[in-house]
Design a protein around this motif. Structure first.
Motif, PDB file in Angstrom:
ATOM      1  N   GLN A 144      -2.228  -7.612 -12.871  1.00 44.36           N
ATOM      2  CA  GLN A 144      -2.547  -8.622 -13.870  1.00 44.36           C
ATOM      3  C   GLN A 144      -1.371  -9.590 -13.986  1.00 44.36           C
ATOM      4  O   GLN A 144      -0.221  -9.198 -13.825  1.00 44.36           O
ATOM      5  CB  GLN A 144      -2.792  -7.967 -15.233  1.00 44.36           C
ATOM      6  CG  GLN A 144      -4.003  -7.069 -15.293  1.00 44.36           C
ATOM      7  CD  GLN A 144      -5.287  -7.859 -15.501  1.00 44.36           C
ATOM      8  OE1 GLN A 144      -5.266  -9.058 -15.714  1.00 44.36           O
ATOM      9  NE2 GLN A 144      -6.418  -7.173 -15.431  1.00 44.36           N
ATOM     10  N   ALA A 145      -1.668 -10.851 -14.273  1.00 38.01           N
ATOM     11  CA  ALA A 145      -0.632 -11.872 -14.338  1.00 38.01           C
ATOM     12  C   ALA A 145       0.506 -11.491 -15.275  1.00 38.01           C
ATOM     13  O   ALA A 145       1.687 -11.652 -14.944  1.00 38.01           O
ATOM     14  CB  ALA A 145      -1.236 -13.212 -14.758  1.00 38.01           C
ATOM     15  N   GLU A 146       0.173 -10.952 -16.458  1.00 37.02           N
ATOM     16  CA  GLU A 146       1.206 -10.624 -17.438  1.00 37.02           C
ATOM     17  C   GLU A 146       2.031  -9.410 -17.051  1.00 37.02           C
ATOM     18  O   GLU A 146       3.095  -9.149 -17.634  1.00 37.02           O
ATOM     19  CB  GLU A 146       0.583 -10.398 -18.822  1.00 37.02           C
ATOM     20  CG  GLU A 146      -0.349  -9.223 -18.930  1.00 37.02           C
ATOM     21  CD  GLU A 146      -1.791  -9.575 -18.591  1.00 37.02           C
ATOM     22  OE1 GLU A 146      -2.698  -8.784 -18.915  1.00 37.02           O
ATOM     23  OE2 GLU A 146      -2.014 -10.657 -17.992  1.00 37.02           O
ATOM     24  N   TYR A 148       3.328  -8.857 -13.955  1.00 40.28           N
ATOM     25  CA  TYR A 148       4.183  -9.095 -12.791  1.00 40.28           C
ATOM     26  C   TYR A 148       5.647  -8.728 -13.014  1.00 40.28           C
ATOM     27  O   TYR A 148       6.268  -8.087 -12.149  1.00 40.28           O
ATOM     28  CB  TYR A 148       4.058 -10.540 -12.312  1.00 40.28           C
ATOM     29  CG  TYR A 148       2.961 -10.700 -11.279  1.00 40.28           C
ATOM     30  CD1 TYR A 148       3.170 -10.346  -9.952  1.00 40.28           C
ATOM     31  CD2 TYR A 148       1.705 -11.166 -11.633  1.00 40.28           C
ATOM     32  CE1 TYR A 148       2.165 -10.455  -9.013  1.00 40.28           C
ATOM     33  CE2 TYR A 148       0.686 -11.279 -10.707  1.00 40.28           C
ATOM     34  CZ  TYR A 148       0.918 -10.930  -9.393  1.00 40.28           C
ATOM     35  OH  TYR A 148      -0.082 -11.032  -8.464  1.00 40.28           O
ATOM     36  N   TYR A 183      -8.067 -16.922  -7.907  1.00 36.44           N
ATOM     37  CA  TYR A 183      -7.591 -16.297  -9.139  1.00 36.44           C
ATOM     38  C   TYR A 183      -8.699 -15.475  -9.762  1.00 36.44           C
ATOM     39  O   TYR A 183      -9.856 -15.887  -9.790  1.00 36.44           O
ATOM     40  CB  TYR A 183      -7.127 -17.364 -10.133  1.00 36.44           C
ATOM     41  CG  TYR A 183      -6.761 -16.793 -11.481  1.00 36.44           C
ATOM     42  CD1 TYR A 183      -5.528 -16.165 -11.668  1.00 36.44           C
ATOM     43  CD2 TYR A 183      -7.654 -16.836 -12.544  1.00 36.44           C
ATOM     44  CE1 TYR A 183      -5.194 -15.613 -12.892  1.00 36.44           C
ATOM     45  CE2 TYR A 183      -7.328 -16.281 -13.767  1.00 36.44           C
ATOM     46  CZ  TYR A 183      -6.094 -15.678 -13.939  1.00 36.44           C
ATOM     47  OH  TYR A 183      -5.769 -15.134 -15.145  1.00 36.44           O
ATOM     48  N   THR A 190      -1.898  -8.071  -4.593  1.00 39.27           N
ATOM     49  CA  THR A 190      -0.502  -8.434  -4.387  1.00 39.27           C
ATOM     50  C   THR A 190       0.229  -7.386  -3.560  1.00 39.27           C
ATOM     51  O   THR A 190       0.036  -6.186  -3.752  1.00 39.27           O
ATOM     52  CB  THR A 190       0.208  -8.583  -5.751  1.00 39.27           C
ATOM     53  OG1 THR A 190      -0.531  -9.488  -6.574  1.00 39.27           O
ATOM     54  CG2 THR A 190       1.614  -9.111  -5.578  1.00 39.27           C
ATOM     55  N   SER A 224       3.174 -23.437  -9.039  1.00 37.07           N
ATOM     56  CA  SER A 224       1.812 -23.961  -8.905  1.00 37.07           C
ATOM     57  C   SER A 224       1.837 -25.385  -8.359  1.00 37.07           C
ATOM     58  O   SER A 224       0.988 -25.767  -7.541  1.00 37.07           O
ATOM     59  CB  SER A 224       1.098 -23.937 -10.266  1.00 37.07           C
ATOM     60  OG  SER A 224       0.866 -22.613 -10.691  1.00 37.07           O
TER      61      SER A 224
END
Length: 277
Positions: A144-146, A148, A183, A190, A224
C-alpha cells in the motif's frame, strides 16, 4: 450545580454539542429535572469538559476521547502512548502542509513572473542510457502507498542480513522495481532489490537494457513529474516502455538528514518503435 447554558458559556461549547455528547455517552449531565428536562452539570465536570476540548484540539476523534476517558486513570501509560502516536501524526501533517505551502509559494512566484506553474517540467533532464545486465537479490510483494516507508526498512533489513550471512558483494545501490501496470488502491506490485555480483539461490537476472534516466535531487513527491516527463519524451522520440520502471536510491533515504539531499535515479526501460513506413 451549573445549568447547561452556564456550563456551555464557561467551557465555550454549544448546548447542542453538549446534548450530543450526552447522547453518545461522552459527557452526561450530572442531573436532569424530570419535570422540565432541564440539564445541570456538576462543578467537577468542568475539568472533564476542558480535557475533552484539549483532546479535540489534538485531533483525537470522539471515539478515541471516549476510550481515554473510560480508562481508570487519565494519566496512564495508554494515554501517554496515545499522545506519542498523535504527535507523530500531527508532525507528519505539518510536514505535508509545509511541502504544500512551499509549492504554493513557488507557483505564486511563477505566476507573478509571467511563467506557467508547470514550467519546471522543462528543467527535468532525460537521458537515453544502456543499463547492463545485473543480478538482483530481492523481495517482491504488494504494498500500500502509505506502507512504503515501513516496508522499505523491513525489506532492506532482510536483504542486507542475507548479504552479510552469505558473504555476498553488492554491485550497486538499493533499488525498487514497480511491476504494476497501473495504480491500484489494493497496493502496487513492488520489488525491493539490491544488485549483487554473485549469482546464487534467491537472485535473478535483470536485463533493463535501453532506458530513459533522470537524476532527481530532493523530495520523492517530484517523481511523478519525472515519470510524466519521461513518458512524454518517449512518445515524442518514438520509444515504448518494455519493462518495469525502477528507482535507484543513490543516497539512503533513512540516513539523509535533509530530504533536499536525497539523490534518486529514475529509470524507464524502452525500445525504439520500428516504423512500418
Amino acid at each position: 450545580m451549573l445549568s447547561i447554558g452556564e456550563f456551555s458559556n464557561i467551557c465555550k461549547v454549544s448546548t447542542k454539542t453538549l446534548r450530543y455528547y450526552a447522547e453518545i455517552g461522552l459527557l452526561e449531565p450530572s442531573e436532569v429535572n424530570p419535570e422540565n428536562g432541564y440539564r445541570y452539570y456538576a462543578i467537577e465536570q468542568l475539568e472533564k469538559m476542558l480535557l475533552i476540548n484539549r483532546l479535540k484540539a489534538y485531533s483525537f476523534s470522539l471515539e478515541e476521547i471516549k476510550a481515554i476517558l473510560q480508562s481508570e486513570e487519565i494519566q496512564d501509560d495508554n494515554l501517554y502512548l496515545a499522545f506519542i502516536h498523535k504527535k507523530k501524526e500531527i508532525e507528519k501533517q505539518v510536514h505535508n502542509y509545509s511541502q504544500i505551502l512551499t509549492q504554493l509559494e513557488d507557483d505564486i512566484s511563477a505566476i507573478e513572473q509571467g511563467k506557467s506553474i508547470m514550467s519546471y517540467m522543462e528543467e527535468i533532464d532525460v537521458q537515453l542510457v544502456d543499463v547492463p545486465k545485473m543480478y538482483l537479490l530481492s523481495i517482491r510483494k504488494t504494498v500500500q502507498a502509505e506502507d512504503y516507508p515501513t516496508e522499505y526498512i523491513k525489506c532492506y533489513e532482510k536483504l542486507f542480513e542475507r548479504i552479510a550471512v552469505d558473504k555476498l558483494t553488492m554491485s550497486g545501490a538499493p533499488m525498487v522495481l514497480f511491476h504494476s501496470a497501473e495504480y491500484s488502491p489494493s497496493g502496487l506490485d513492488t520489488e525491493f532489490a539490491i544488485p549483487v555480483q554473485e549469482y546464487v539461490t534467491g537472485t535473478r537476472d535483470f536485463c533493463p537494457g535501453l532506458c530513459l534516466k533522470t537524476v532527481v535531487r530532493g523530495e520523492y513527491s517530484e517523481l511523478s513529474s519525472v515519470y510524466a516527463k519521461q513518458i512524454e519524451w518517449a512518445e515524442k522520440e518514438g520509444y515504448r516502455c518494455t519493462n518495469a520502471l525502477f528507482e535507484v536510491y543513490v543516497t539512503d533515504p533513512s540516513q539523509v538528514a535533509d530530504v533536499k539531499d536525497n539523490i534518486t535515479e529514475v529509470y524507464y526501460p524502452v525500445r525504439k518503435i520500428i516504423s512500418k513506413d
